[in-house]
Scaffold this motif. Structure first.
Motif, PDB file in Angstrom:
ATOM      1  N   PRO A 105      30.962 -15.680 -28.092  1.00 52.96           N
ATOM      2  CA  PRO A 105      29.550 -16.065 -28.150  1.00 52.96           C
ATOM      3  C   PRO A 105      29.288 -17.436 -27.522  1.00 52.96           C
ATOM      4  O   PRO A 105      30.070 -18.374 -27.696  1.00 52.96           O
ATOM      5  CB  PRO A 105      29.237 -16.098 -29.637  1.00 52.96           C
ATOM      6  CG  PRO A 105      30.413 -15.567 -30.345  1.00 52.96           C
ATOM      7  CD  PRO A 105      31.551 -15.511 -29.407  1.00 52.96           C
ATOM      8  N   ILE A 106      28.217 -17.514 -26.781  1.00 53.77           N
ATOM      9  CA  ILE A 106      27.780 -18.761 -26.163  1.00 53.77           C
ATOM     10  C   ILE A 106      26.497 -19.180 -26.867  1.00 53.77           C
ATOM     11  O   ILE A 106      25.509 -18.458 -26.820  1.00 53.77           O
ATOM     12  CB  ILE A 106      27.527 -18.582 -24.656  1.00 53.77           C
ATOM     13  CG1 ILE A 106      28.830 -18.256 -23.951  1.00 53.77           C
ATOM     14  CG2 ILE A 106      26.868 -19.805 -24.061  1.00 53.77           C
ATOM     15  CD1 ILE A 106      28.679 -17.933 -22.485  1.00 53.77           C
ATOM     16  N   THR A 107      26.519 -20.331 -27.521  1.00 54.53           N
ATOM     17  CA  THR A 107      25.340 -20.767 -28.258  1.00 54.53           C
ATOM     18  C   THR A 107      24.514 -21.779 -27.484  1.00 54.53           C
ATOM     19  O   THR A 107      23.311 -21.780 -27.570  1.00 54.53           O
ATOM     20  CB  THR A 107      25.755 -21.376 -29.612  1.00 54.53           C
ATOM     21  OG1 THR A 107      26.728 -22.393 -29.372  1.00 54.53           O
ATOM     22  CG2 THR A 107      26.351 -20.311 -30.508  1.00 54.53           C
ATOM     23  N   ASP A 108      25.145 -22.637 -26.722  1.00 56.70           N
ATOM     24  CA  ASP A 108      24.430 -23.680 -25.984  1.00 56.70           C
ATOM     25  C   ASP A 108      24.698 -23.506 -24.491  1.00 56.70           C
ATOM     26  O   ASP A 108      25.808 -23.756 -24.026  1.00 56.70           O
ATOM     27  CB  ASP A 108      24.895 -25.059 -26.448  1.00 56.70           C
ATOM     28  CG  ASP A 108      24.089 -26.183 -25.827  1.00 56.70           C
ATOM     29  OD1 ASP A 108      23.071 -25.894 -25.178  1.00 56.70           O
ATOM     30  OD2 ASP A 108      24.485 -27.348 -26.001  1.00 56.70           O
ATOM     31  N   PRO A 109      23.682 -23.073 -23.720  1.00 56.20           N
ATOM     32  CA  PRO A 109      23.912 -22.818 -22.291  1.00 56.20           C
ATOM     33  C   PRO A 109      24.349 -24.052 -21.507  1.00 56.20           C
ATOM     34  O   PRO A 109      25.067 -23.936 -20.522  1.00 56.20           O
ATOM     35  CB  PRO A 109      22.565 -22.316 -21.781  1.00 56.20           C
ATOM     36  CG  PRO A 109      21.764 -21.985 -22.955  1.00 56.20           C
ATOM     37  CD  PRO A 109      22.340 -22.711 -24.123  1.00 56.20           C
ATOM     38  N   SER A 110      23.942 -25.240 -21.944  1.00 57.20           N
ATOM     39  CA  SER A 110      24.294 -26.445 -21.194  1.00 57.20           C
ATOM     40  C   SER A 110      25.784 -26.766 -21.301  1.00 57.20           C
ATOM     41  O   SER A 110      26.343 -27.431 -20.440  1.00 57.20           O
ATOM     42  CB  SER A 110      23.463 -27.634 -21.674  1.00 57.20           C
ATOM     43  OG  SER A 110      23.765 -27.917 -23.025  1.00 57.20           O
ATOM     44  N   LYS A 111      26.441 -26.284 -22.350  1.00 56.85           N
ATOM     45  CA  LYS A 111      27.865 -26.563 -22.539  1.00 56.85           C
ATOM     46  C   LYS A 111      28.731 -25.336 -22.275  1.00 56.85           C
ATOM     47  O   LYS A 111      29.918 -25.339 -22.546  1.00 56.85           O
ATOM     48  CB  LYS A 111      28.108 -27.033 -23.971  1.00 56.85           C
ATOM     49  CG  LYS A 111      27.369 -28.288 -24.333  1.00 56.85           C
ATOM     50  CD  LYS A 111      27.571 -28.632 -25.771  1.00 56.85           C
ATOM     51  CE  LYS A 111      26.756 -29.858 -26.141  1.00 56.85           C
ATOM     52  NZ  LYS A 111      26.812 -30.120 -27.571  1.00 56.85           N
TER      53      LYS A 111
END
Length: 160
Positions: A105-111
């Protein structure tokens, strides 16, 4: 005897109300996530990551983040509704991207750029690239394709 029955009934009603509140909150979160994503889905200048292919297809980090958020938000929903949401994500974003978002899972697109590159590398090693030719998100050239994508996003936003 009647006290035990009324206690059992009250417990069941309270449990059902709590599950209903959780499901309502989950549907609202899905609705907000997809509503925020819709303008980005139709942006002609979308940037993506291609995994070793110079002019090949790209995968967008925001797409992976949206899939992750929607699947995570759908957890309190009944199993049939969760299954329908996963199937809708597969139709919109593709099977490989949806499965990758479930596993990583990717929660923060910037990171998430490094994580997306890692997931794409792993998928290419297995022979299952993240880019899915059948995914609706990759077909936005004609008005008919755009309308079809818009309908599917609207259904996903409703939690169906």
């Amino acid at each position: 005897m009647s006290a035990a029955i009324s206690f059992g009934t009250a417990s069941a009603v309270a449990g059902r109300q709590e599950r209903g509140k959780q499901a309502y909150a989950a549907r609202k979160l899905i609705q907000k996530t997809v509503s925020d994503y819709v303008p980005m889905a139709f942006d002609k200048e979308r940037q993506g990551v291609n995994f070793g292919m110079n002019d090949g297809p790209t995968v967008n980090v925001v797409d992976m983040a949206v899939i992750s958020r929607v699947i995570e938000a759908s957890e309190p929903l009944p199993w049939l509704r969760r299954k329908a949401i996963r199937l809708r994500c597969r139709k919109i974003f593709g099977r490989s991207m949806t499965e990758a978002a479930e596993l990583h899972p990717i929660t923060d697109p910037s990171k998430a750029f490094g994580q997306l590159v890692f997931v794409g590398y792993q998928a290419n090693k297995k022979g299952k690239p993240l880019y899915d030719e059948k995914a609706l998100i990759h077909h936005r050239e004609t008005d008919k394709e755009i309308a079809r994508l818009r309908r599917q996003l609207l259904r996903l936003r409703r939690g169906r």
